[in-house]
Design an enzyme around this catalytic site. Structure first.
Site, PDB file in Angstrom:
ATOM      1  N   HIS A 101     -34.143  33.225   5.253  1.00  0.00           N
ATOM      2  CA  HIS A 101     -33.979  34.595   4.766  1.00  0.00           C
ATOM      3  C   HIS A 101     -34.947  34.923   3.640  1.00  0.00           C
ATOM      4  O   HIS A 101     -35.386  36.065   3.497  1.00  0.00           O
ATOM      5  CB  HIS A 101     -32.536  34.790   4.290  1.00  0.00           C
ATOM      6  N   ASP A 109     -34.583  33.271   9.947  1.00  0.00           N
ATOM      7  CA  ASP A 109     -33.536  33.888   9.118  1.00  0.00           C
ATOM      8  C   ASP A 109     -32.213  33.874   9.882  1.00  0.00           C
ATOM      9  O   ASP A 109     -32.011  34.640  10.816  1.00  0.00           O
ATOM     10  CB  ASP A 109     -33.944  35.324   8.779  1.00  0.00           C
ATOM     11  N   SER A 149     -33.416  42.694   2.591  1.00  0.00           N
ATOM     12  CA  SER A 149     -32.034  42.268   2.459  1.00  0.00           C
ATOM     13  C   SER A 149     -31.187  43.451   1.968  1.00  0.00           C
ATOM     14  O   SER A 149     -31.170  44.495   2.615  1.00  0.00           O
ATOM     15  CB  SER A 149     -31.954  41.071   1.515  1.00  0.00           C
TER      16      SER A 149
END
Length: 369
Positions: free
Chosen positions: A345, A312, A153
């Site tokens: 995610h 995601d 991320s």
């Protein structure tokens, strides 16, 4: 506490480093970095790996902070003896980003001029600034080259920035669930969170006191953000349309009660100003698209592993494939894997034997292959 294959009891340390000139021209003086290390640095200092954290993460990536600590670090499933980032082989460094609130220089730091916390007067920091601060920390160890930089991320953005800011300084780069720039939708979710904080009666232009901080606004920001970390399938499986346990004063549904809990618990460990600073750093990070991205990545010399996750929708696989396509166009060595997951995610943070195998295989592969 489960100490099997764990790095055990660890300590978060702070390093006070030199001045840092930020992207916007401001000078951060001094630069303080909170960090943890696991494993042993080799005599040649050639086995170091830097772990970069996501938005609400910190330096505590593995192990336990005390004998009574019930929860290990945020990536404990992957960092430790015999794990993907094997501390029997590698010296792992995990640091808190500047602009955060977990020990590194940020809005909660004391301004040496006023003697009070900076609050919203802290200078804006970029992803590149975060990397520059990390470089100061790595230099303090006398390390001449990192074996790998890895992160998911926002951590993936830092890793990507490392590859072009210091192309001669790293051998490998691992990027999980990340993007070369935020889309309008990704910016939109962050903006809603920031507006929730700014709308809180206790915001006070970011100059609030600890006992009167914008807790409600920050909790709402976390609730919005947390929705994006999960997938529809996972939320349906976990909550469905079930009512919450107990009374219905806060929510008619279990998923609402869960989000309220996530928001309320988050305010006890994070700062509202830092949430604004870090999300803005995310939104302003941009290496472009297409030929522009290929040009931006052209200085990189390391080998890349890019991992995306089928469920995601915050950082969808298409954004990872953009990075891969541009790296290939720039004639870089890159391996790409899309893992089939249902956790959304957050998949990169959770135990996954396939992810372990992929990272293990990449790190053990001879560099010249």
């Amino acid at each position: 506490m489960d100490l099997e294959r764990s790095v055990g009891i660890v300590e978060t340390k702070t390093a006070t480093l030199g001045d840092l000139r930020l992207d916007n021209g401001s000078v951060l003086s001094p630069t303080v970095i909170a960090y943890e290390t696991y494993g042993t640095l080799s005599p040649e200092k050639d086995n170091a790996i830097l772990i970069c954290h996501a938005l609400s993460g910190d330096a505590h990536a593995a192990g336990y902070l005390s004998s009574s600590d019930k929860r290990p670090g945020w990536w404990d499933d992957y960092v430790g003896p015999g794990k993907s980032f094997d501390t029997n082989q590698f010296f792992i460094i995990s640091s808190n980003v500047i602009g955060g609130c977990k020990g590194s220089s940020g809005p909660m730091s004391i301004n040496p001029v006023s003697g009070k916390p900076y609050g919203s007067s802290f200078p804006f920091v970029s992803i590149k600034d975060m990397v520059e601060a990390q470089k100061l920390l790595i230099d303090s160890f006398g390390i001449q080259k990192l074996f790998c930089v890895a992160g998911g991320s926002m951590g993936g953005m830092q890793a990507l920035q490392w590859s072009i800011s210091y192309p001669d300084f790293l051998t490998n780069c691992i990027i999980l669930a990340s993007s070369p720039e935020h889309s309008a939708m990704q910016i939109a979710f962050n903006e809603v969170g920031r507006q929730a904080i700014l709308s809180d009666p206790n915001w006070n232009n970011g100059l609030y006191e600890d006992n009167a901080s914008p807790r409600k606004g920050l909790a709402l920001a976390r609730m919005v953000g947390h929705i994006t970390y999960l997938s529809d399938d996972k939320m349906r499986e976990k909550f469905g349309r079930n009512p919450p346990r107990g009374n219905l004063l806060n929510s008619d549904f279990a998923v609402g009660s869960y989000l309220i809990y996530q928001g309320e618990s988050f305010v006890d460990r994070f700062d509202a100003n830092s949430y604004i600073y870090v999300t803005k750093a995310l939104d302003h990070f941009s290496l472009g698209k297409g030929q522009e991205l290929t040009k931006a990545l052209s200085p990189a010399q390391c080998r890349f592993l890019i991992i995306s996750y089928s469920s995601d929708w915050l950082y969808p696989p298409a954004q990872s494939r953009e990075i891969v396509k541009s790296l290939e166009a720039a004639d870089k060595r890159v391996f790409y894997v899309e893992l089939n997951t249902k956790e959304g995610h957050d998949s990169f943070l959770l135990p996954n034997s396939k992810q372990e195998d992929v990272i293990n295989g990449f790190l053990k592969m001879p560099v010249d292959e």
